[in-house]
Design a protein around this motif. Structure first.
Motif, PDB file in Angstrom:
ATOM      1  N   LEU A  10       5.857  -2.775 -21.059  1.00 31.09           N
ATOM      2  CA  LEU A  10       6.040  -1.960 -19.858  1.00 31.09           C
ATOM      3  C   LEU A  10       6.462  -2.873 -18.712  1.00 31.09           C
ATOM      4  N   VAL A  11       7.518  -2.470 -17.971  1.00 29.04           N
ATOM      5  CA  VAL A  11       7.958  -3.218 -16.797  1.00 29.04           C
ATOM      6  C   VAL A  11       7.776  -2.318 -15.581  1.00 29.04           C
ATOM      7  N   ALA A  12       6.911  -2.731 -14.674  1.00 30.87           N
ATOM      8  CA  ALA A  12       6.603  -1.946 -13.483  1.00 30.87           C
ATOM      9  C   ALA A  12       7.511  -2.370 -12.340  1.00 30.87           C
ATOM     10  N   CYS A  13       8.407  -1.466 -11.961  1.00 34.69           N
ATOM     11  CA  CYS A  13       9.330  -1.701 -10.847  1.00 34.69           C
ATOM     12  C   CYS A  13       9.177  -0.556  -9.850  1.00 34.69           C
ATOM     13  N   ASP A  14       7.941  -0.176  -9.590  1.00 33.96           N
ATOM     14  CA  ASP A  14       7.678   1.032  -8.815  1.00 33.96           C
ATOM     15  C   ASP A  14       7.310   0.772  -7.369  1.00 33.96           C
ATOM     16  N   GLY A  15       7.783  -0.341  -6.818  1.00 36.43           N
ATOM     17  CA  GLY A  15       7.781  -0.514  -5.381  1.00 36.43           C
ATOM     18  C   GLY A  15       6.523  -1.084  -4.771  1.00 36.43           C
ATOM     19  N   ALA A  16       6.581  -1.216  -3.450  1.00 32.64           N
ATOM     20  CA  ALA A  16       5.519  -1.894  -2.698  1.00 32.64           C
ATOM     21  C   ALA A  16       4.161  -1.217  -2.861  1.00 32.64           C
ATOM     22  N   ASN A  17       4.160   0.093  -2.976  1.00 30.86           N
ATOM     23  CA  ASN A  17       2.897   0.829  -3.148  1.00 30.86           C
ATOM     24  C   ASN A  17       2.628   1.156  -4.606  1.00 30.86           C
ATOM     25  N   SER A  18       3.087   0.313  -5.490  1.00 26.89           N
ATOM     26  CA  SER A  18       3.067   0.487  -6.937  1.00 26.89           C
ATOM     27  C   SER A  18       1.863   1.254  -7.490  1.00 26.89           C
ATOM     28  N   PRO A  19       2.081   2.498  -7.968  1.00 27.20           N
ATOM     29  CA  PRO A  19       0.994   3.206  -8.656  1.00 27.20           C
ATOM     30  C   PRO A  19       0.525   2.467  -9.910  1.00 27.20           C
ATOM     31  N   THR A  20       1.445   1.753 -10.583  1.00 27.42           N
ATOM     32  CA  THR A  20       1.061   0.990 -11.773  1.00 27.42           C
ATOM     33  C   THR A  20       0.016  -0.063 -11.413  1.00 27.42           C
ATOM     34  N   ARG A  21       0.279  -0.770 -10.337  1.00 28.39           N
ATOM     35  CA  ARG A  21      -0.670  -1.796  -9.891  1.00 28.39           C
ATOM     36  C   ARG A  21      -2.024  -1.170  -9.586  1.00 28.39           C
ATOM     37  N   ARG A  22      -2.005  -0.025  -8.941  1.00 26.84           N
ATOM     38  CA  ARG A  22      -3.254   0.661  -8.600  1.00 26.84           C
ATOM     39  C   ARG A  22      -3.988   1.141  -9.848  1.00 26.84           C
ATOM     40  N   MET A  23      -3.253   1.713 -10.797  1.00 26.41           N
ATOM     41  CA  MET A  23      -3.890   2.237 -12.006  1.00 26.41           C
ATOM     42  C   MET A  23      -4.522   1.138 -12.848  1.00 26.41           C
ATOM     43  N   LEU A  24      -3.976  -0.065 -12.764  1.00 25.98           N
ATOM     44  CA  LEU A  24      -4.535  -1.187 -13.520  1.00 25.98           C
ATOM     45  C   LEU A  24      -5.569  -1.969 -12.714  1.00 25.98           C
ATOM     46  N   GLY A  25      -5.872  -1.479 -11.504  1.00 25.17           N
ATOM     47  CA  GLY A  25      -6.898  -2.114 -10.693  1.00 25.17           C
ATOM     48  C   GLY A  25      -6.513  -3.484 -10.169  1.00 25.17           C
ATOM     49  N   LEU A  26      -5.224  -3.682  -9.896  1.00 25.24           N
ATOM     50  CA  LEU A  26      -4.720  -4.977  -9.429  1.00 25.24           C
ATOM     51  C   LEU A  26      -4.341  -4.878  -7.956  1.00 25.24           C
TER      52      LEU A  26
END
Length: 536
Positions: free
Chosen positions: A183-199
């Motif tokens: 998975l490559v997360a390119c979802d921006g400054a407010n990245s939901p991916t980052r939030r969902m992974l607790g990062l």
């Protein structure tokens, strides 16, 4: 202008994955159809790796956002088949002027040596940039390339596993689940991916606020970057003016710390500020207005298991110096060829750790330069302001002070010093092409060097003998044989040989130098290929 924002570029369509009893698994899934996500997908698909892009939107990003793109990203886009389209649509520029109060105190030129295919910089609205990338994807799909873009597919949950990532996706027809080997997360400054992974991010937020406005107007200002310190129309603050295509102009106005953001971006407050800058008789229409508080920060690591973060989801900088989108495109450039080798079994998955090492290095370099620029532009103490203003005064008359003026150190290509590429260097050639550096371009008759390098491992020989190719653990480097005589401008010799009479370079698929020697040393180049593919 509104039409480009209103028409879906990749409208929602039902996918067969939504009908599967078991989740379909894809080699690579990318979250985010901005410039970085689209470029990563194109690069992977060009190399035969099936890629799915998911985005909760279905059209270009609203507003111009990023506008300034440097030569190195344009070279990357050339390799992706859309660099020329970007340059054709953009506004080229190579001159910047710095003003202090009403005086011009400094001027710089970014004119490149003759023979480089691409200009130093272009200005192009992000919405047009994204449109060109999507057009390139459509061309590739028509040719049968394994690439798919799914609009209005919003990722709601992510599960990390040793061998894959699970994604729950919401659509207008309900939810479904898919799996990705990577998975490559390119979802921006407010990245939901980052939030969902607790990062989270680690970094610094700058308290100053800036009004960023795109205005449509006909003006006779040249295609240059103009930056003001303490101008009469914005006393005690700074301002920036840049030309974009279609008579659109980017204006940045520093507003200070304690402001009412909602109030400041209302047209009745924005228009008087712009008229103070442009003149009471100026006629213009507001296309896009926002208030930004800039920050310089990054994730501690860009790889988390089978998830890779790229672009603004991984790192953020202030816009002074055009480092955001340009850095993100270099992330994409680093990811794709490595994922290809890993997915095809020609490299261990630890190769992706080198993505983290190299692009964290690049992010740190950008954050350092961006922080210095922001501190010069927005001094935090009266003493800092006095010193800054003294530098500006001196720069008007003394050349030694001009390099100290910092209105935004402009984006430059990243050389991966300290990475696994920096092996013993036994060629007395310029530092510009040392191991870890991106290859500079050079003219070759009616073509250019970077066009010939392509996107695979290349053994570049210049007036030197070597085998036509060599293979190491399933990875092949193919020879490109040149002579310094192929380039009458001597750019090739100057950049790749220097005082040497011959040279051999091992070049990665992202066109970074992996090793160099004066002659073909087979054990050395085999070892360098193993290092570049994560096997040593």
């Amino acid at each position: 202008m509104s039409k480009i924002f209103d028409v879906p570029l990749y409208a929602y369509e039902h996918s067969p994955d939504q009908d599967e009893g078991m989740p379909a698994r894809h080699p690579v899934v990318i979250i985010g159809a901005g410039p970085v996500g689209l470029a990563t997908a194109i690069d992977l698909a060009q190399q035969g790796i099936k890629t799915v892009i998911l985005d909760d939107n279905d059209r270009v990003s609203f507003g111009s956002r990023a506008i300034c793109f440097a030569k190195r990203p344009l070279e990357i886009l050339d390799r992706l088949g859309c660099g020329e389209a970007m340059v054709k649509r953009g506004v080229q520029w190579d001159t910047g002027k710095v003003f202090f109060d009403t005086r011009q105190v400094y001027e710089f030129s970014l004119t490149e040596e003759e023979g480089h295919k691409n200009p130093a910089f272009i200005n192009l609205q992000q919405y047009t940039f994204e449109q060109v990338l999507v057009e390139r994807i459509r061309e590739m799909q028509a040719e049968g390339a394994p690439i798919e873009i799914r609009g209005r597919n919003k990722v709601e949950a992510i599960g990390q596993h040793d061998t894959h990532v699970t994604l729950e996706v919401e659509t207008p027809e309900g939810s479904y689940t898919i799996e990705a080997e990577w998975l490559v997360a390119c979802d921006g400054a407010n990245s939901p991916t980052r939030r969902m992974l607790g990062l989270d991010f680690d970094g610094q937020v700058f308290e100053d606020n800036f009004l960023i406005a795109d205005v449509v107007m006909k003006a006779d200002f040249p295609s240059e970057r103009w930056f003001w310190f303490d101008p009469p129309f914005n006393r005690g603050q700074s301002a920036l003016l840049h030309k974009q295509p279609d008579n659109v102009w980017r204006i940045d106005l520093q507003l200070g710390r304690d402001i009412d953001k909602e109030r400041e971006k209302r047209p009745e407050n924005v228009v008087p500020r712009l008229k103070a800058m442009l003149g009471d008789d100026a006629e213009f229409d507001l296309e896009w207005v926002s208030i930004y508080t800039f920050q310089c920060c990054r994730m501690e690591r860009f790889r988390h298991g089978r998830t890779l973060f790229a672009g603004d989801s991984a790192h953020q900088v202030s816009p002074f110096g055009a480092r955001g989108a340009n850095s993100g495109l270099q992330d994409a450039d680093n990811i794709a060829w490595k994922l290809k080798l890993v997915l095809e079994g020609n490299a261990p998955d630890t190769l992706m750790d080198s993505y983290n090492i190299e692009r964290v290095y690049g992010a740190e370099e950008n954050i350092l330069n961006s922080t210095r620029s922001t501190e010069f532009i927005t001094p935090k103490s009266e003493m800092s302001r006095i010193l800054r203003d003294a530098v500006l005064d001196l720069s008007a008359h003394h050349a030694f002070a001009q390099p100290l003026v910092n209105s935004g150190r402009l984006s430059v290509p990243c050389t991966y010093d300290g990475s696994m590429l920096n092996s013993a260097d036994a060629l007395a050639a310029p530092d510009l092409t040392r191991p870890g550096s991106p290859c500079p371009d050079a003219p070759l008759g009616d073509d250019h060097l970077l066009n010939k390098l392509g996107n695979s491992f290349v053994l570049l020989t210049i007036d030197a003998d070597a085998p036509d190719s060599f293979e190491e653990d399933g990875v092949t480097a193919t020879r490109l044989a040149l002579s310094a005589r192929d380039d009458p401008s001597l750019t090739l010799k100057r950049q790749y040989l220097g005082d040497a009479t011959s040279g051999i370079y091992l070049i990665r698929p992202d066109q970074h130098v992996a090793a160099r020697r004066e002659s073909f040393d087979e054990p050395h180049f085999r070892a360098a290929l193993r290092r570049a593919t994560g096997k040593e």
